[in-house]
Design an enzyme around this catalytic site. Sequence first.
Site, PDB file in Angstrom:
ATOM      1  N   GLY A  57       0.860  -1.331  -0.057  1.00 53.99           N
ATOM      2  CA  GLY A  57       0.099   0.152  -0.055  1.00 53.99           C
ATOM      3  C   GLY A  57       0.912   1.498   0.277  1.00 53.99           C
ATOM      4  O   GLY A  57       2.100   1.206  -0.413  1.00 53.99           O
ATOM      5  N   ILE A  58       0.333   2.410   0.690  1.00 49.72           N
ATOM      6  CA  ILE A  58       0.805   3.637   0.379  1.00 49.72           C
ATOM      7  C   ILE A  58       1.239   3.968   1.921  1.00 49.72           C
ATOM      8  O   ILE A  58       0.691   3.550   2.752  1.00 49.72           O
ATOM      9  CB  ILE A  58      -0.080   4.671  -0.004  1.00 49.72           C
ATOM     10  N   GLY A  59       2.333   4.527   2.219  1.00 47.20           N
ATOM     11  CA  GLY A  59       2.955   5.079   3.506  1.00 47.20           C
ATOM     12  C   GLY A  59       4.320   4.853   3.904  1.00 47.20           C
ATOM     13  O   GLY A  59       4.923   4.045   3.189  1.00 47.20           O
ATOM     14  N   ALA A  60       4.514   4.896   4.860  1.00 50.45           N
ATOM     15  CA  ALA A  60       5.837   4.908   5.778  1.00 50.45           C
ATOM     16  C   ALA A  60       6.101   3.440   5.992  1.00 50.45           C
ATOM     17  O   ALA A  60       7.271   3.110   5.652  1.00 50.45           O
ATOM     18  CB  ALA A  60       5.914   5.688   6.921  1.00 50.45           C
ATOM     19  N   GLY A 106      -7.957  -1.148  -1.657  1.00 53.00           N
ATOM     20  CA  GLY A 106      -7.870  -2.502  -2.355  1.00 53.00           C
ATOM     21  C   GLY A 106      -7.405  -3.551  -1.266  1.00 53.00           C
ATOM     22  O   GLY A 106      -7.176  -4.538  -1.422  1.00 53.00           O
ATOM     23  N   GLU A 120      -1.537  -2.368  -6.511  1.00 44.67           N
ATOM     24  CA  GLU A 120      -2.420  -1.410  -7.160  1.00 44.67           C
ATOM     25  C   GLU A 120      -1.626  -0.010  -7.315  1.00 44.67           C
ATOM     26  O   GLU A 120      -2.174   0.918  -8.004  1.00 44.67           O
ATOM     27  CB  GLU A 120      -3.709  -1.383  -6.278  1.00 44.67           C
TER      28      GLU A 120
END
Length: 441
Positions: free
Chosen positions: A215-218, A330, A238
Amino acid sequence: MRTVSTSLLARMIAARLAGHGDGSRADHPGDRRPVVVASGNFASPDVVLGVVDETVAAYRLFVLNPQAGLPARPGVSQVTPFVGPGARGLATLEYVPCRLSLVPRLFAGPYRPDVVVVHTSPPVHGRVSLGTEVNILPAAIEAARASGGLVVAQLNPDMPYTFGDGELSVDDVDLAVEAQQPLAHPAVRAGDAVMQAIGARVAALVGDGATLQLGIGAVPNAVLAALSDRRGLRVWTETCSDGVLALEHAGALDPDTELVTSFLFGSAQLYRWVDRNPRVRLLRTETVNDPGRIARRPAMTSINTALQVDLHAQANASYVRGRIWSGFGGQPDFVAGALHAPGGRAVIALPSWHAKSDASTVVASLREPTTSFQHSHIVSEHGTAALWGQSLQGQAQVLVSQVADPRAREELTSEVERWSPAARSGPQTSPSRRAVRGPEG
């Protein structure tokens, strides 16, 4: 495709929407405000959206992960299944709970697009590319064309040309405006020691030849940074970030396998790398997020984060203090797909303690809606809880001993002890739980 000026575009949009719920009587119960679907994330076509906003009195703006700067005046409702920083806290926000794989179906029903605004490359041999943002847009374009809607492109020389489902014939676009616009990029946050420890623990679950989704992020960025010594890694995800590009430079990716993603979330260097790169394929959401297709990836390893997890191994990645923070995204698609894949793993990784709220991220039971559940592993900086095949009490115990912060373990252990048959026969009390705050406090 007809290339026009912004002034002519405004007149043509007004003419097309006249008599079709153009928003001029948005206060009337029978007036259907038009739906405008636009490229989201960091691909917002600001020039053309500005024309739409100046032309249409009231409308519903459907954008995935909207960033700051999108129209948010009275008369405009932001509609989204995944809330971004540009929509959080808006009084007019319409959050639509929907896993990402099913979002395209909304365009054939309650959110049929009247106008679709996309951000593309300039034409090349009769085709344009959606560039960094494919995602749900092909479905929106098809729905608009099937129902007489308008498809408008902002042709930007800064937009990379990417291959896959985002390649459109110029015949699929009704109107276009040539407008250069520097592409925005997500802020880069340096990982601290906690993130590095989490990244190393998650990386230990990833073997050579695995297929990655992050996914997105740190947390995902820390995991990618810890995988540079792997070989033969595949990518079916994704979103693709600079961490994937770093793996390419380190020789960790399988050179003979296409990198599949649905949108890009990164730097100018990443965007230059994908420009006309035949190894990179940007496919539509219905393909990338289909749990059945995900389950066919070898050693599919889904790596996501959450705001909270509870002792039932449920994850909340969507809500903060009873208010929507993001959405399903997602995560449930990839968790289900990875669990069914040969050698697959579904991992949730998160810090054990939230500093801003001074609260444990491991709680006895979620008070917020569940984003995903039944993960194979949950990881914090303290350890890794292997959950598959554990009893309810067994998985709770390993979450307390391996994942929870030591400051929370006594209270959580008391909760687990209440689950025993002897304890259930007597009076029960629930431990206090403080709500976790979001990343911005």
